[in-house]
Every structure is written in structure tokens, then in C-alpha cells.
Enzyme design. Structure first.
Site, PDB file in Angstrom:
ATOM      1  CB  SER A  92      20.386  -5.212  37.323  1.00 29.41           C
ATOM      2  OG  SER A  92      19.254  -5.737  37.976  1.00 29.41           O
ATOM      3  CE  LYS A  93      25.601 -11.812  37.653  1.00 24.41           C
ATOM      4  NZ  LYS A  93      26.629 -10.928  37.124  1.00 24.41           N
ATOM      5  NE  ARG A  94      16.382  -5.615  40.424  1.00 28.90           N
ATOM      6  CZ  ARG A  94      15.281  -5.099  39.903  1.00 28.90           C
ATOM      7  NH1 ARG A  94      14.204  -5.831  39.778  1.00 28.90           N
ATOM      8  NH2 ARG A  94      15.256  -3.858  39.486  1.00 28.90           N
ATOM      9  N   GLY A 135      17.637 -11.241  34.753  1.00 28.82           N
ATOM     10  CA  GLY A 135      17.986 -12.412  33.933  1.00 28.82           C
ATOM     11  C   GLY A 135      19.279 -12.156  33.182  1.00 28.82           C
TER      12      GLY A 135
END
Ligand code: GLU
Length: 467
Positions: free
Chosen positions: A240-242, A244
Site C-alpha cells: 500500500s501507499k504507506r 512507498g
């Protein structure tokens, strides 16, 4: 059999690296076996499938160097054909019209749940006399799922996967508005495109059992399936986005080379001994599905960065220079004329040794296009002490006298000057580097001075020596 594979993305607005890897595997598999790789845009969700979202896919694939061997197929243009197959199944009694209302379906689900059964369609119109059909009422078309036995898929990655047919219900293949559902579209398209191998993420594995029903009902051969484990984050959770960057565009903007992203994505989930850095030709020669692992891969950003560094060092100097100039043209205060370009190109062998991304490369090259007074990094500023400035003034006189201004000459001048002043070479080279680059790090000092040229070197030294 000539191998034919396909990549079938839905335009979501980004090319996710999981999808990019599926594209790469399909491409390499086709190339390895001397077959064809095709592209199908699954754009039946008209709202999401904007031209922009489609372009993102084309651009991303072009950047990755993954080309389709035939004109791309747009799934939305084939809806009539999909519906035709549904009608054929109807005519042959392998599908039927279902007149259930939304209310009835809701009741069906609730009853099933209350009785502890999975909420499946109960087949209420399967064997009912069509004469019972309410007049002019809307209907969906459902396929008759097999009730007995089991469906077995011999997956080329997952091995044998099976499901009891009692688990499958009579799925809808045509909606009440006459439009085909996704499962039908995929099967008809894969069949019509003569796809021999469907290589896709294992999130589609359950779809495969449902799709198998349609193949069997139509009497079509099933393609071979290979379901790839998904890419997870470094901590094992869904990427996911967190964690990277996740999309191809993001990696491109961060200064990754397509060779590096391809190489990394290939190695993520596929192995051949300890081969690590593989060119496209080597990838094609070595790739096969038996090297694909069964467990999810974990994204390792540090490793990708390392691989990028390797590909940067292998990359052609002119190509890197073009990229750097493009990036520098966005930076204020940096001249991007031909003169700067020539300097960047000349120093590229040294610059590319020291950068892991194109972004870093451009940052490190920027000093070549800056004008006096240079901005100084803190470390460089510290090196420019009054004594060092005085020393640089004396050094300038010697460099001015040097003719020709070439590598051996510069080297000899710096060594002689260090000796005369009883200094270690580094004590001369570091302040000199600070003065001409504004930084404490650069390629070898001789090469750096050469790339700047005598006049610029002297001007930059004098600008600090005389302060
Ligand atoms: N369109 C599907 C997706 O983007 C892929 C379908 C398939 O590969 O069969 O997930």
C-alpha cells in the site's frame, strides 16, 4: 502450439507494479517460446476508462519496453459478441432466463444465511417452465453450473487447484440490461484471441473456476493458467501507499531506469540460480514459469535502488545526459545550453558511478550549469576557510600557467603544488572541489576540472579566492 499470451489490464488510472510484473511475465513467456504477446484493455467500466486512464497504461508499457505484437483489443467494442455467446448458451439449454426480483434475491440470501448456508442463488428459475415467466419482465441470463463432481485446474504456478462444483452457483452472464458480465467477456475474448496461456495475479484464481464453466459449456479448450502470487510490502502486508511507491509512473519520476524496474520485478518472484542482473535478451532466454515461486514476494526498495545503480553504470552516457538535461531544465539557475550539455556528457562516466537514481544524477550534475556565485553546501562552505581561500588563489596562478590544460597536466600541477606547500593531496583537492562544484563530493577532481574547462575553473576559484 504457438504460445499466445496477453496482458489484460482494466484502466484504473495507474499501472501498478503488480500488473507491470504480470505484463512482463506474459511478454517474456511469449518471447521465450517464440510466440506472441497481446494486449487487451478491459474497459467495460466506461466511467473509469477515460482516454487518460488508457494512456497511462500505454505510456507505462512503452516505458517498460513491453510491446504488443498485435493491435490492442478494447473489450468494450466486443460486447455484442459476448452477448451472442450468452444467447448461444441459452439456445442450447446451457443457460436460462432468470426473472428473480431484487426482493426475491435478498430473501434468498437472508434465508441461506439464517440456515448457515453460503448466500448463493438457489437455482429457482433453472428448471422452471419458461411459460411461467412474467410477461415483459426484465430477466438476467444465468449459466447452469455443474452440480456434481469437481473442477480441477492444473495451474502452472499453483499446481493442482480444485473446487467442488457444489460450491459454484448459476452465475449471471448477461445482466438485465443485456450487457455481458466481466467473467463472460474475459472468456470470450481469451478464446477469440486464441490465448494459450493466461498468466495473471492469483487474486483471479477464484474467477478461474467460474470462467471454466463458460469454457466447458461452450465446448472450448481451456487455456493453461498460471496465477502469480501477489507482491506484498516489506512487512508482509498488502502493498500500500504507506510502504512507498507502487506505480510505474512513480518509479519513473523517482529516477529509476526501466531496465532496473524490469530486472527487479522479474527477480521478484522468479529466480534462475543466483542470476541477479539480467539483460532483456538474457531474461528472454532464461524465463520460464517453472522458476516462479508460490509464495508472495516482498517488495524490497533498497534492493531496487541497488539494481538501479547497477543499470545506471551500464547505461549509455548520451542517453543519461539527455535525461539529466531534461531534468535540469526544470531547475532554476541552471543553464542548459549546449555548453553545459557538453560538460555533463564529458563528466558522465564519473557522475554515473556516484548516483543511484536519475534524480540524484541530475542533482550531482547541476553544478556544471550553474553560474558564479555558486551556492555552497554546508560541508563545502566549511572547507573554504581563509587559509584555504588564500591557498586556492596561489593554485589558480599555477593552473593558469598550465598548457595544455589536460588530465596529466592537471594531475602533475596539483601534486607539485601539494608538495611545495607540504600538504597532502586531499587538502588541496577538497577545497578546490568545494570552490568549483559547491559540494564536497564530485567525480575525480582532474575530470571535474577538465569538464569545466580552464576558464570556468579559474573564474570559480577566483570568485572564492578573492572574497
Ligand atoms: N482486467 C483484470 C485486471 O486488471 C485482469 C483480467 C485477467 O488477467 O484475466 O485485474
Amino acid at each position: 502450439m504457438t504460445v499466445r499470451t496477453r496482458f489484460a489490464p482494466s484502466p484504473t488510472g495507474l499501472l501498478h507494479i503488480g500488473n507491470a510484473r504480470a505484463a512482463l511475465f506474459n511478454f517474456l513467456y511469449a518471447r521465450h517460446h517464440g510466440g506472441s504477446f497481446l494486449l487487451r484493455i478491459e474497459d467495460t467500466d466506461r466511467e473509469r476508462s477515460t482516454q487518460k486512464a488508457v494512456d497511462v497504461l500505454f505510456d507505462g508499457l512503452a516505458w517498460m519496453g513491453i510491446q504488443s505484437d498485435e493491435e490492442p483489443v478494447f473489450q468494450s467494442t466486443r460486447q455484442e459478441r459476448h452477448a451472442q455467446v450468452a444467447h448461444e448458451l441459452l439456445e442450447r439449454g446451457l443457460a436460462y432466463r432468470c426473472y428473480c426480483t431484487a426482493e426475491e434475491l435478498k430473501d434468498m440470501r437472508e434465508t441461506a444465511m439464517a440456515e448457515g448456508r453460503p448466500p448463493r442463488y438457489n437455482g429457482m428459475w433453472r428448471d422452471r417452465d419458461p411459460a411461467d415467466a412474467p410477461k415483459d419482465a426484465p430477466y438476467t441470463v444465468r449459466i447452469k453450473a455443474p452440480h456434481e463432481g469437481e473442477t480441477v485446474i492444473h495451474d502452472l504456478v499453483q499446481g493442482e487447484v480444485r473446487v467442488a462444483n457444489s460450491e459454484l452457483d448459476d452465475m449471471i452472464i448477461l445482466r438485465a440490461d443485456g450487457t455481458p458480465v466481466y467473467q463472460l467477456a474475459v472468456v470470450v475474448d481469451d478464446h477469440d484471441m486464441d490465448i494459450t496461456h493466461v498468466i495473471r495475479g492469483d487474486d483471479h484464481l477464484t474467477n478461474t473456476f467460474r470462467q471454466a464453466m463458460i469454457y466447458r459449456a461452450m465446448g472450448w479448450d481451456l487455456p493453461k493458467f498460471a496465477h502469480l502470487p501477489l507482491i506484498h510490502g516489506p512487512d508482509g502486508a498488502k502493498l500500500s501507499k504507506r510502504h512507498g511507491a507502487q506505480s510505474v509512473v512513480e518509479f519513473r519520476e523517482m529516477g529509476y531506469l526501466p531496465e532496473a524496474l524490469n530486472n527487479y520485478l522479474l527477480r521478484l518472484g522468479w529466480g534462475h540460480g543466483d542470476a541477479e542482473i539480467l539483460s532483456r535478451d538474457e531474461q528472454i532466454r532464461l524465463f520460464d514459469l517453472d522458476g516462479v515461486g508460490r509464495s508472495p514476494s516482498r517488495m524490497d526498495y533498497a534492493k531496487l535502488l541497488h539494481i538501479n545503480g547497477v543499470w545506471m553504470r551500464r547505461a549509455d552516457d548520451t542517453r543519461l545526459t539527455d535525461d539529466v538535461m531534461e531534468r535540469l531544465s526544470q531547475v532554476e539557475g541552471v543553464d542548459t545550453s549546449d555548453a553545459t550539455r557538453a560538460r555533463v556528457l564529458q563528466l558522465m562516466p564519473g557522475l554515473k558511478e556516484r548516483a543511484k537514481t536519475l534524480v540524484e544524477l541530475a542533482e550531482n550534475a547541476a553544478f556544471l550549469g550553474r553560474s558564479i556565485p555558486l551556492p555552497f553546501e554546508a560541508k563545502a562552505q566549511k572547507l573554504l576557510t581563509p587559509e584555504n581561500r588564500a591557498m586556492l588563489g596561489r593554485l589558480a596562478t599555477q593552473l593558469e600557467a598550465l598548457s595544455p590544460f589536460d588530465g596529466p597536466g592537471i594531475d602533475a600541477t596539483l601534486r607539485r603544488f601539494a608538495e611545495e606547500n607540504e600538504l597532502k593531496l586531499g587538502k588541496v583537492a577538497q577545497p578546490l572541489r568545494a570552490a568549483v562544484t559547491g559540494s564536497s563530493m564530485s567525480p575525480g577532481i582532474d575530470d571535474t576540472l577538465l569538464a569545466l574547462g580552464r576558464d570556468e575553473v579559474l573564474a570559480r576559484i577566483k570568485a572564492v579566492a578573492h572574497e
